[in-house]
Every structure is written in structure tokens, then in C-alpha cells.
Write a protein that holds these residues in place. Structure first.
Motif, short mmCIF file in Angstrom:
data_model
loop_
_atom_site.label_atom_id
_atom_site.label_comp_id
_atom_site.label_asym_id
_atom_site.label_seq_id
_atom_site.Cartn_x
_atom_site.Cartn_y
_atom_site.Cartn_z
N ARG A 111 13.12 -30.62 14.21
CA ARG A 111 13.97 -29.43 14.41
C ARG A 111 13.25 -28.17 13.94
O ARG A 111 13.29 -27.13 14.59
CB ARG A 111 15.30 -29.59 13.67
N GLU A 112 12.57 -28.26 12.78
CA GLU A 112 11.83 -27.11 12.27
C GLU A 112 10.73 -26.71 13.25
O GLU A 112 10.52 -25.52 13.51
CB GLU A 112 11.22 -27.43 10.91
N LEU A 135 10.77 -19.34 18.13
CA LEU A 135 10.60 -17.99 17.59
C LEU A 135 9.25 -17.40 17.96
O LEU A 135 9.13 -16.22 18.27
CB LEU A 135 10.76 -17.99 16.07
N ALA A 136 8.20 -18.24 17.93
CA ALA A 136 6.86 -17.75 18.24
C ALA A 136 6.74 -17.29 19.69
O ALA A 136 5.95 -16.40 20.00
CB ALA A 136 5.82 -18.83 17.95
N ARG A 137 7.51 -17.89 20.58
CA ARG A 137 7.43 -17.55 22.00
C ARG A 137 8.50 -16.56 22.45
O ARG A 137 8.62 -16.26 23.63
CB ARG A 137 7.54 -18.82 22.85
N ARG A 138 9.29 -16.09 21.50
CA ARG A 138 10.38 -15.16 21.83
C ARG A 138 9.82 -13.85 22.36
O ARG A 138 8.81 -13.35 21.88
CB ARG A 138 11.22 -14.89 20.58
N VAL A 139 10.51 -13.29 23.35
CA VAL A 139 10.11 -12.00 23.92
C VAL A 139 11.23 -11.01 23.59
O VAL A 139 12.40 -11.26 23.88
CB VAL A 139 9.92 -12.11 25.45
N TRP A 140 10.85 -9.92 22.99
CA TRP A 140 11.81 -8.91 22.57
C TRP A 140 11.98 -7.86 23.67
O TRP A 140 11.05 -7.57 24.41
CB TRP A 140 11.34 -8.24 21.28
N ASP A 141 13.18 -7.28 23.74
CA ASP A 141 13.46 -6.25 24.75
C ASP A 141 12.67 -4.98 24.49
O ASP A 141 12.30 -4.28 25.42
CB ASP A 141 14.95 -5.92 24.79
N LYS A 142 12.44 -4.66 23.23
CA LYS A 142 11.66 -3.47 22.91
C LYS A 142 10.65 -3.81 21.84
O LYS A 142 10.87 -4.73 21.05
CB LYS A 142 12.55 -2.29 22.52
N PRO A 143 9.54 -3.10 21.80
CA PRO A 143 8.50 -3.43 20.83
C PRO A 143 8.97 -3.25 19.39
O PRO A 143 9.81 -2.41 19.10
CB PRO A 143 7.38 -2.43 21.13
#
Length: 89
Positions: free
Chosen positions: A34-35, A42-50
Motif C-alpha cells: 500500500r505504501e 504521488l510521484a506521478r501526480r500532475v498538478w493543475d498549476k505549477p
């Protein structure tokens, strides 16, 4: 946290490493899996803004010396090693 069951295929060697690590630090194999899933998500998450805009800076309270960086990395490494052995730093 609500958990959902899923099936994952893994190499025998990876499963052996997970089993060994779980026994060493005293947690279940499922907890380590799970960890790992959480960390890669989280490492592959893409954020909407920098996180930092162009030209934006951080005030670190003055010049950061080579020694301060070395000490911070060394301290972080020591804390991580202690966590990996199952002891809080």
C-alpha cells in the motif's frame, strides 16, 4: 481511509524483497505494498498549476552553505535509515 481490494501481479524476486523488508521492520507485506502504491501515485501526480511560478523565489533566510546542505542531507539520510529499521529517529 477506505481500502479497496485489487489484484496485482509481481515478480517472485520483488515479492521476496517485500517479505524480507516487512519482517525486518515489523509490518505486514500488504502495508508495504500500500505504501508503494501511494508513493508512486504521488510521484506521478500532475498538478493543475505549477508549484513555483516563473521568477518566484523562496527566502531561505540567507545564503545556504555547502556545509548546511551536507548536514541536512546527512540528517535526512540518518532519519530514513532509522525509519527503515523500524525505529523512530
Amino acid at each position: 481511509m477506505v481500502l479497496k481490494r485489487t489484484n496485482v501481479y509481481a515478480d517472485d524476486e520483488d515479492l521476496a524483497l517485500i517479505k524480507e523488508a516487512a519482517a525486518r521492520i515489523g509490518v505486514s507485506e500488504a502495508e508495504l505494498i500500500r505504501e508503494g502504491i501511494h508513493r508512486i501515485a504521488l510521484a506521478r501526480r500532475v498538478w493543475d498549476k505549477p508549484f513555483v511560478e516563473d521568477g518566484e523565489t523562496f527566502d531561505l533566510g540567507g545564503p545556504v552553505t555547502r556545509e548546511a546542505v551536507r548536514d541536512a542531507v546527512s540528517d535526512g539520510f540518518s532519519e530514513r535509515e532509522a525509519r527503515n529499521r523500524g525505529h523512530a529517529a
